[in-house]
Scaffold this motif. Structure first.
Motif, short mmCIF file in Angstrom:
data_model
loop_
_atom_site.label_atom_id
_atom_site.label_comp_id
_atom_site.label_asym_id
_atom_site.label_seq_id
_atom_site.Cartn_x
_atom_site.Cartn_y
_atom_site.Cartn_z
N VAL A 1 -6.30 -4.58 5.41
CA VAL A 1 -5.38 -5.69 5.68
C VAL A 1 -4.20 -5.62 4.72
N LEU A 2 -4.50 -5.38 3.44
CA LEU A 2 -3.42 -5.25 2.46
C LEU A 2 -2.49 -4.10 2.85
N THR A 3 -3.07 -2.98 3.22
CA THR A 3 -2.26 -1.82 3.61
C THR A 3 -1.39 -2.14 4.82
N LEU A 4 -1.96 -2.80 5.80
CA LEU A 4 -1.23 -3.14 7.02
C LEU A 4 -0.11 -4.13 6.73
N ILE A 5 -0.42 -5.22 6.05
CA ILE A 5 0.59 -6.26 5.78
C ILE A 5 1.66 -5.72 4.84
N TYR A 6 1.24 -4.97 3.83
CA TYR A 6 2.22 -4.41 2.89
C TYR A 6 3.12 -3.41 3.61
N GLY A 7 2.54 -2.61 4.48
CA GLY A 7 3.33 -1.65 5.25
C GLY A 7 4.32 -2.33 6.18
N MET A 8 3.87 -3.39 6.84
CA MET A 8 4.78 -4.15 7.71
C MET A 8 5.89 -4.79 6.89
N THR A 9 5.55 -5.34 5.75
CA THR A 9 6.55 -5.96 4.88
C THR A 9 7.54 -4.91 4.39
N LEU A 10 7.02 -3.76 4.01
CA LEU A 10 7.88 -2.67 3.57
C LEU A 10 8.84 -2.25 4.69
N LEU A 11 8.33 -2.20 5.90
CA LEU A 11 9.18 -1.86 7.05
C LEU A 11 10.25 -2.93 7.26
N PHE A 12 9.88 -4.20 7.21
CA PHE A 12 10.83 -5.29 7.43
C PHE A 12 11.87 -5.35 6.32
N VAL A 13 11.43 -5.29 5.05
CA VAL A 13 12.41 -5.37 3.96
C VAL A 13 13.23 -4.10 3.89
N GLY A 14 12.63 -2.97 4.25
CA GLY A 14 13.38 -1.72 4.27
C GLY A 14 14.51 -1.78 5.29
#
Length: 168
Positions: free
Chosen positions: A40-53
C-alpha cells in the motif's frame, strides 16, 4: 509575489495529496487483516510521486509557460522561484504520505517528527525572511531535510521502537 507563488505551490500540494486520501483506509484494512501494508505504501507513494512529478514538470519546469498563462503578466515576477518552491512542495507531499502511512499503523513518532520539522520551518522563516528568495530557500531546504529525516526514521523504525520501549 508570495501570494502568487503560494497559489502555484497549492496546485502542486493539491495534486500531490490526492492519492494520500486513501492511505489510512487501505493501510488500516491491511493491518486489520493481519497482512503487510508495505505494498500500500509503495502504491500510494508511487501514485503521489507520479502526481507531484507531473505537477512539478507542468508548474515548475514549464512554469515559464504555465504560470503566465494562469496568472497573466503578474505571474512573471515569481518565475525565478517557481522551480525551487514547487520542488519543495512536491517533497513535502511525499513526506506527508510517509507520515500518513505510519499514523495509520499507530507509529506516532512520525507525526511528532513532522511537527518538529514544521517548527524548524517556522524558525527558519522567522530568522530568514528579508526577501522572498530567503523564504523559498528555507522552505526548500527544510522540506528536503524533513523528507530525508522521515525516510531515515522509516528505515530505522524497528531499531528505534526497541530503544523506545527500553526507555518507557
Amino acid at each position: 509575489e508570495y501570494a502568487l507563488l503560494s497559489l502555484v505551490g497549492k496546485m502542486i500540494f493539491f495534486f500531490g495529496t490526492l492519492p494520500n486520501f486513501f492511505t489510512v483506509t487501505f493501510v488500516s484494512r491491511r493491518e486489520g487483516l493481519g497482512k503487510s501494508s508495505r505494498k500500500v505504501l509503495t502504491l500510494i507513494y508511487g501514485m503521489t510521486l507520479l502526481f507531484v512529478g507531473a505537477s512539478f514538470v507542468a508548474f515548475g519546469l514549464f512554469g515559464h509557460v504555465t504560470v503566465p498563462f494562469l496568472f497573466g503578466s503578474k505571474g512573471l515576477v515569481v518565475l525565478p522561484w517557481v522551480i525551487p518552491y514547487t520542488a519543495a512542495l512536491a517533497i513535502f507531499c511525499l513526506s506527508s504520505v510517509l507520515v500518513s502511512y505510519h499514523m495509520a499503523k499507530k507509529h506516532y513518532i512520525f507525526s511528532t517528527a513532522m511537527l518538529s520539522i514544521s517548527l524548524v520551518l517556522i524558525a527558519g522563516i522567522s530568522f530568514f525572511h528579508r526577501t522572498i528568495d530567503d523564504i523559498v530557500w528555507v522552505v526548500f531546504f527544510v522540506s528536503l531535510f524533513g523528507w530525508v529525516a522521515l525516510w531515515a526514521l522509516h528505515f530505522s523504525y524497528r531499531q528505534f521502537s526497541v530503544l523506545q520501549r527500553g526507555w518507557i
